[in-house]
Scaffold this motif. Structure first.
Motif, PDB file in Angstrom:
ATOM      1  N   GLN A 534      15.249   6.115   1.422  1.00 50.29           N
ATOM      2  CA  GLN A 534      15.745   5.859   0.076  1.00 50.29           C
ATOM      3  C   GLN A 534      15.214   4.541  -0.466  1.00 50.29           C
ATOM      4  O   GLN A 534      14.958   4.405  -1.672  1.00 50.29           O
ATOM      5  CB  GLN A 534      17.276   5.837   0.087  1.00 50.29           C
ATOM      6  CG  GLN A 534      17.908   5.855  -1.299  1.00 50.29           C
ATOM      7  CD  GLN A 534      17.584   7.130  -2.071  1.00 50.29           C
ATOM      8  OE1 GLN A 534      17.549   8.220  -1.491  1.00 50.29           O
ATOM      9  NE2 GLN A 534      17.321   7.004  -3.364  1.00 50.29           N
ATOM     10  N   SER A 535      14.979   3.570   0.416  1.00 47.91           N
ATOM     11  CA  SER A 535      14.484   2.266  -0.017  1.00 47.91           C
ATOM     12  C   SER A 535      13.089   2.351  -0.612  1.00 47.91           C
ATOM     13  O   SER A 535      12.675   1.487  -1.391  1.00 47.91           O
ATOM     14  CB  SER A 535      14.485   1.286   1.160  1.00 47.91           C
ATOM     15  OG  SER A 535      13.630   1.758   2.202  1.00 47.91           O
ATOM     16  N   LEU A 536      12.337   3.411  -0.238  1.00 49.24           N
ATOM     17  CA  LEU A 536      10.982   3.577  -0.768  1.00 49.24           C
ATOM     18  C   LEU A 536      10.982   4.209  -2.154  1.00 49.24           C
ATOM     19  O   LEU A 536       9.935   4.341  -2.773  1.00 49.24           O
ATOM     20  CB  LEU A 536      10.149   4.443   0.180  1.00 49.24           C
ATOM     21  CG  LEU A 536       9.937   3.892   1.589  1.00 49.24           C
ATOM     22  CD1 LEU A 536       9.208   4.915   2.450  1.00 49.24           C
ATOM     23  CD2 LEU A 536       9.161   2.586   1.534  1.00 49.24           C
ATOM     24  N   MET A 537      12.178   4.620  -2.625  1.00 51.94           N
ATOM     25  CA  MET A 537      12.277   5.286  -3.924  1.00 51.94           C
ATOM     26  C   MET A 537      13.180   4.518  -4.881  1.00 51.94           C
ATOM     27  O   MET A 537      13.712   5.086  -5.823  1.00 51.94           O
ATOM     28  CB  MET A 537      12.825   6.711  -3.731  1.00 51.94           C
ATOM     29  CG  MET A 537      11.934   7.617  -2.917  1.00 51.94           C
ATOM     30  SD  MET A 537      12.597   9.287  -2.755  1.00 51.94           S
ATOM     31  CE  MET A 537      13.740   9.076  -1.383  1.00 51.94           C
ATOM     32  N   GLY A 627       0.737  -1.698   2.230  1.00 50.65           N
ATOM     33  CA  GLY A 627       0.892  -0.448   2.962  1.00 50.65           C
ATOM     34  C   GLY A 627       1.854   0.533   2.344  1.00 50.65           C
ATOM     35  O   GLY A 627       2.020   1.652   2.854  1.00 50.65           O
ATOM     36  N   THR A 628       2.492   0.191   1.240  1.00 50.00           N
ATOM     37  CA  THR A 628       3.471   1.077   0.618  1.00 50.00           C
ATOM     38  C   THR A 628       2.841   1.883  -0.513  1.00 50.00           C
ATOM     39  O   THR A 628       1.804   1.520  -1.061  1.00 50.00           O
ATOM     40  CB  THR A 628       4.657   0.280   0.053  1.00 50.00           C
ATOM     41  OG1 THR A 628       4.186  -0.591  -0.989  1.00 50.00           O
ATOM     42  CG2 THR A 628       5.325  -0.548   1.141  1.00 50.00           C
ATOM     43  N   ILE A 629       3.518   2.990  -0.856  1.00 53.90           N
ATOM     44  CA  ILE A 629       3.148   3.799  -2.015  1.00 53.90           C
ATOM     45  C   ILE A 629       4.105   3.449  -3.139  1.00 53.90           C
ATOM     46  O   ILE A 629       5.289   3.160  -2.896  1.00 53.90           O
ATOM     47  CB  ILE A 629       3.248   5.304  -1.678  1.00 53.90           C
ATOM     48  CG1 ILE A 629       2.267   5.672  -0.571  1.00 53.90           C
ATOM     49  CG2 ILE A 629       3.012   6.168  -2.901  1.00 53.90           C
ATOM     50  CD1 ILE A 629       0.816   5.638  -0.972  1.00 53.90           C
ATOM     51  N   THR A 630       3.640   3.497  -4.377  1.00 53.70           N
ATOM     52  CA  THR A 630       4.523   3.178  -5.497  1.00 53.70           C
ATOM     53  C   THR A 630       5.753   4.087  -5.455  1.00 53.70           C
ATOM     54  O   THR A 630       5.636   5.293  -5.206  1.00 53.70           O
ATOM     55  CB  THR A 630       3.804   3.357  -6.840  1.00 53.70           C
ATOM     56  OG1 THR A 630       3.234   4.665  -6.900  1.00 53.70           O
ATOM     57  CG2 THR A 630       2.686   2.345  -6.989  1.00 53.70           C
ATOM     58  N   PRO A 631       6.945   3.538  -5.675  1.00 53.23           N
ATOM     59  CA  PRO A 631       8.180   4.320  -5.508  1.00 53.23           C
ATOM     60  C   PRO A 631       8.254   5.531  -6.420  1.00 53.23           C
ATOM     61  O   PRO A 631       8.895   6.533  -6.082  1.00 53.23           O
ATOM     62  CB  PRO A 631       9.294   3.304  -5.815  1.00 53.23           C
ATOM     63  CG  PRO A 631       8.632   2.189  -6.548  1.00 53.23           C
ATOM     64  CD  PRO A 631       7.226   2.141  -6.045  1.00 53.23           C
ATOM     65  N   GLU A 632       7.617   5.480  -7.595  1.00 50.50           N
ATOM     66  CA  GLU A 632       7.632   6.639  -8.491  1.00 50.50           C
ATOM     67  C   GLU A 632       7.001   7.851  -7.820  1.00 50.50           C
ATOM     68  O   GLU A 632       7.496   8.984  -7.933  1.00 50.50           O
ATOM     69  CB  GLU A 632       6.891   6.301  -9.795  1.00 50.50           C
ATOM     70  CG  GLU A 632       7.560   5.261 -10.667  1.00 50.50           C
ATOM     71  CD  GLU A 632       7.216   3.832 -10.289  1.00 50.50           C
ATOM     72  OE1 GLU A 632       7.618   2.909 -11.019  1.00 50.50           O
ATOM     73  OE2 GLU A 632       6.537   3.627  -9.250  1.00 50.50           O
ATOM     74  N   ALA A 637       7.399  13.009  -4.783  1.00 46.91           N
ATOM     75  CA  ALA A 637       7.123  13.736  -3.539  1.00 46.91           C
ATOM     76  C   ALA A 637       8.408  14.254  -2.923  1.00 46.91           C
ATOM     77  O   ALA A 637       8.467  15.385  -2.404  1.00 46.91           O
ATOM     78  CB  ALA A 637       6.396  12.816  -2.560  1.00 46.91           C
ATOM     79  N   HIS A 638       9.453  13.455  -2.980  1.00 46.37           N
ATOM     80  CA  HIS A 638      10.765  13.881  -2.479  1.00 46.37           C
ATOM     81  C   HIS A 638      11.306  15.056  -3.284  1.00 46.37           C
ATOM     82  O   HIS A 638      11.811  16.042  -2.714  1.00 46.37           O
ATOM     83  CB  HIS A 638      11.729  12.690  -2.538  1.00 46.37           C
ATOM     84  CG  HIS A 638      13.164  13.045  -2.400  1.00 46.37           C
ATOM     85  ND1 HIS A 638      13.722  13.466  -1.201  1.00 46.37           N
ATOM     86  CD2 HIS A 638      14.184  13.060  -3.325  1.00 46.37           C
ATOM     87  CE1 HIS A 638      15.008  13.712  -1.384  1.00 46.37           C
ATOM     88  NE2 HIS A 638      15.308  13.477  -2.660  1.00 46.37           N
ATOM     89  N   LYS A 639      11.210  14.988  -4.609  1.00 44.43           N
ATOM     90  CA  LYS A 639      11.763  16.039  -5.465  1.00 44.43           C
ATOM     91  C   LYS A 639      11.049  17.375  -5.292  1.00 44.43           C
ATOM     92  O   LYS A 639      11.667  18.438  -5.403  1.00 44.43           O
ATOM     93  CB  LYS A 639      11.720  15.602  -6.938  1.00 44.43           C
ATOM     94  CG  LYS A 639      12.780  14.589  -7.322  1.00 44.43           C
ATOM     95  CD  LYS A 639      12.718  14.226  -8.800  1.00 44.43           C
ATOM     96  CE  LYS A 639      13.189  15.360  -9.706  1.00 44.43           C
ATOM     97  NZ  LYS A 639      14.637  15.558  -9.688  1.00 44.43           N
TER      98      LYS A 639
END
Length: 900
Positions: A534-537, A627-632, A637-639
């Motif tokens: 969840q922290s990545l979003m 190393g992270t992907i933009t949260p959007e 991707a989650h949806k």
């Protein structure tokens, strides 16, 4: 040092080694030379400027060149700090509006004074100056003795002139002091100076000229002296006096005064770390000296360090490192190979230059530029070129007055989609455009005025305009050509090795390229697996709402594209043919990223994959440097239910999804936009039968074609054109104006210019507009014929009865109908897909839709009656093609049927 005195010398004498009394060494440390230039010595003067540009602040007396203004500009371009011109030359330069920085001109006054009264003469001189109405930055110069007397005796009378130069036939130190007191500059003949007073006792020693120009408020009479190297990097602080300055000038070395030993300190006399003296200067208050030296040995500091303030940094440090490696690199090492293999070094320079062009974030651009500088400096070091040589050329460029058009060379312009200057010139002639309406050829602005160095004020942003009725069809066809892309061979030569390395090296190879290109060196895995934390979003509520609204609209539109039931047809009695769809099981979705935030692309690819029912959805997007992907993107991707996100970009991401790795699942089809390297990667893997993967479509730069008639709002038209022009300099926008008047066209052009200048990406817009066009046509039918010929990615209809005009659309990626439908709604939230065919591929390809994620399977179901009915035709055609097994597959079945 200019501003304290100028040393005038004839070039023939200066370059003549036989004239020892005024050899180059006599004035080499004074940094303020005035050379006389005439038609005979003009070429030699340019050569002298180029070879001694860093050694001197060189002034040129060009009054003997008469009206040759091109020669004056040429001398300025080749490094002349300032030039002395006649009043006539100055007036002509101003009248002809030549691009000359007036602060680099000094006017020799065409003035002589017969009065014996200095005050009267001063007033006459002042009156003469007033009639010229000179800009404040212009200096004046005088030659005649009477005017010299005026300046010397009554300087306050002409004090409004910032700098007055006087050519002194003879010279004394007292005269020098008097001129300095009034802020004026004596021009001293080199023949009056010497560094050997024992041989030439009648001449003035050069060091006295220096010490006469400085002062000190120290009780010990010493001058604080900053020592710098050729890069003007400070090596340390020392002290000088009259004796040390004399010895420095005589010996050409770094010589100072030691306070602790109270004697001359000849730098390096004991340590061997000597200094070659380049020049002596002083600060703005003339109470501190600057010695510019070429340091030898271990360095300046007594601790054997390069400077008293620590080690070198930046380019100076890199140069020393490369010099050391060139000498000491072990045979066979990478560094030794770079210096010994010109082809390898050239390949690395081209590779790094390409990566710099592709970089987008501030951090990536800095890192790629550093890589390029490293290999460029290795090339220079191998050839014996120093940083000083490079800085010499950079400084020289900063003084150039004339400007090139700024076009790239033909082979590079073609690779990057820029039309060469000759083609642009021809197109401009064809357009019959107003002369003042220049066509922009590139994103970088060309300075048009010295008060507007960026060229952003005067330069009008305007598309080329053509009336189709006045042009040959071939001309219109030519101007509608897209900006050319880099050659396929060049791209493939870069991408093929990457594809091979990923195919053979798996995870390790993917990580290698992610570390290299994205600088995400902290990553230890090339993939992020669901469920995503969840922290990545973590997103603002308004962003989540915008994504959710767009998600639902896109889902509804693509869900409506589903086949409701299988197709079934009885082609003849007993022969049932059907077709049914199935989702592609494993799809790879490429989402451009890095620091760019592109949730819209993730939505446009992920939602139809989800709606189609694809079992495995893998996204790929280049990570940020941490190393992270933009949260959007993670949220989308989650949806859509993606099982993983590949942390890579470019051709390496495409290859990873095509072949699979230890951690990355292999896919059956790859979809999504990208740059030329991504597109090349998709083409390569789709043609490799061992990969067993397909792709959505070829890709090219973004484009829009707007058709507008007299009902269109000029502001709407301009905004639609700019919405695509801001994508990149290789984007193209086309306006087809249906029977618009000059006034109506002017309104659109005015809106385009004003809106463009309000955009943060105005320089990119300039580049795109440079190869974009307006076509003026006579009817909507002609407009649609041209549109179908062009086959645009986006087609916008701002015309009356736009809904009916859609019937005429034959080739387009997506159509936007009427004044209230900007293209941007299709990019984000209306529901249609924005992944569309570009570069004319709308003639052959559809944009991404639900069927892009499904495949259709057909089936046949025959009864005995059906086989009897069709058997004759099947067996006869098999006989014609001599495929006996085909014929027997039917005849054997017939033999097993019950007899009727």
């Amino acid at each position: 040092m200019a501003g304290r005195f100028l040393i005038q010398v004839d070039l023939e004498i200066l370059l003549n080694p036989a004239r020892e009394e005024i050899a180059l060494k006599t004035i080499s440390f004074l940094d303020c030379v005035l050379i006389n230039v005439n038609p005979t010595t003009f070429s030699a003067s340019k050569g002298f400027l180029q070879s001694h540009f860093n050694a001197f602040s060189t002034y040129c007396d060009v009054t003997a060149l008469e009206q040759r203004h091109g020669n004056i500009i040429s001398l300025l371009d080749n490094g002349a700090s300032r030039v002395f011109v006649t009043e006539h030359q100055f007036k002509a330069i101003v009248k002809e509006k030549l691009l000359v920085d007036l602060s680099r001109l000094i006017i020799y006054l065409d003035y002589s004074c017969d009065s014996s009264e200095p005050v009267t003469a001063a007033k006459e001189l002042n009156n003469h100056i007033q009639t010229l109405d000179l800009p404040a930055e212009i200096g004046i110069a005088i030659r005649d003795r009477a005017s010299q007397a005026v300046i010397e005796e009554c300087a306050e009378e002409v004090g409004r002139i910032p700098t007055c130069y006087a050519n002194l036939a003879s010279f004394t130190l007292d005269q020098h002091m008097k001129w300095l007191e009034h802020g004026h500059v004596p021009i001293i003949p080199a023949t009056e100076l010497t560094i050997d007073p024992a041989r030439y006792p009648q001449k003035v020693p050069v060091w006295l000229l220096i010490t006469n120009s400085i002062r000190t408020d120290r009780t010990d009479g010493l001058f604080p002296t900053v020592v710098t190297d050729e890069h003007r990097i400070c090596l340390g602080l020392v002290y000088s006096n009259h004796e040390s300055i004399e010895e420095a000038v005589k010996s050409g070395r770094g010589v100072y005064w030691s306070r602790s030993r109270n004697k001359l300190w000849i730098k390096g006399a004991e340590s061997g770390d000597t200094q070659e003296l380049i020049s002596i200067g002083w600060d703005c208050d003339a109470d501190a000296l600057q010695f510019v030296v070429r340091q030898k040995g271990d360095g300046f500091c007594h601790l054997k360090r390069p400077t008293c303030f620590g080690p070198y940094a930046g380019m100076a440090r890199l140069q020393k490192t490369l010099h050391a490696r060139k000498v000491s690199a072990p045979e066979g090492s990478y560094t030794a190979r770079l210096f010994n293999d010109p082809s390898l070094l050239a390949a690395k320079i081209m590779e790094e230059a390409s990566e710099l062009c592709e970089a987008r974030s501030k951090a990536d651009i800095a890192a790629e530029a550093a890589d390029l500088f490293y290999f460029a400096m290795a090339r220079c070091t191998a050839a014996g070129v120093s940083v000083e040589d490079i800085e010499h050329n950079l400084d020289l460029k900063s003084l150039k007055t004339s400007r090139r058009a700024g076009n790239a060379k033909a082979q590079w312009a073609e690779k990057f989609g820029l039309k060469d200057s000759q083609e642009n010139s021809q197109a401009n002639n064809l357009s019959k455009a107003i002369p003042s309406q220049e066509t922009l050829k590139e994103a970088a602005s060309v300075p048009k005025d010295r008060n507007d160095p960026a060229g952003t004020i005067a330069e009008y942003i305007q598309m080329r305009r053509f009336k189709t009725a006045e042009e040959e069809p071939k001309t219109i066809q030519t101007v509608l050509q897209r900006p050319s892309q880099r050659s396929t061979d060049d791209i493939m030569n870069i991408v093929n090795p990457i594809i091979r390395e990923i195919r053979n090296g798996g995870d390790a190879a993917v990580l290698k390229y992610t570390h290299r290109f994205e600088k995400a060196t902290s990553l230890t895995s090339p993939v992020m697996l669901a469920p995503f934390k969840q922290s990545l979003m973590h997103l603002p509520p308004e962003t989540i709402e915008a994504i959710d609204v767009s998600f639902e609209n896109i889902r509804r539109f693509h869900a409506a594209q589903k086949d409701q039931k299988a197709l079934q047809v009885e082609t003849m009695p007993g022969v049932i043919c059907s077709r049914f769809s199935r989702p592609i099981e494993r799809v790879g979705l490429y989402v451009p990223g890095g620091t760019a935030v592109l949730p819209s692309t993730a939505l446009m690819l992920g939602i139809p994959a989800m709606v189609a029912g694809c079992k495995r959805i893998i996204m790929a997007s280049p990570p940020r440097s941490d190393g992270t992907i933009t949260p959007e993107i993670v949220y989308v991707a989650h949806k859509v239910g993606a099982e993983s996100i590949v942390l890579a970009g470019g051709a390496q991401a495409v290859a990873a999804m095509a072949y699979g790795t230890e951690s990355i699942a292999k896919v059956d089809k790859i979809l999504g936009p990208g740059n030329q390297f991504v597109t090349a990667g998709k083409m390569i893997v789709s043609n490799d039968t061992t990969a067993g993967v397909s792709i959505d479509m070829p890709a090219g730069p973004s484009e829009v074609l707007v058709i507008a008639d007299d009902t269109a709002n000029p502001a709407f038209v301009a905004s639609d054109l700019l919405s695509q022009a801001e994508h990149g300099v290789d984007s193209q926008v086309v306006l087809i104006a249906v029977d618009l008047s000059e006034e109506q066209l002017g309104s659109i052009e005015k809106e385009l210019h004003e809106q463009a200048n309000a955009l943060p990406r105005v320089d990119i817009v300039r580049g795109a507009i440079g190869h974009s066009v307006t076509l003026v046509v006579g009817s909507i039918v002609e407009a649609m014929e041209l549109s179908n010929q062009y086959a645009p990615e986006h087609l916008i209809l701002q015309v009356k009865n736009a809904e009916k005009v859609v019937d005429l659309v034959q080739n387009a990626g997506s159509v936007f109908i009427g004044p209230w439908t900007p293209e941007s709604v299709g990019d984000y939230s209306a529901g249609v897909n924005h992944s569309l065919p570009t570069y004319g591929y709308a003639k052959q390809y559809s944009g991404v839709n639900l069927s892009s994620f499904t495949k259709h399977i057909t089936s046949s179901n025959l009864t005995q009656e059906g086989l009897r009915n069709v058997s004759g035709a099947v067996m006869q055609l098999a006989k014609v093609e001599e495929l006996e097994a085909h014929r027997r597959a039917v005849s054997i079945r017939l033999d097993h049927m019950p007899k009727t």
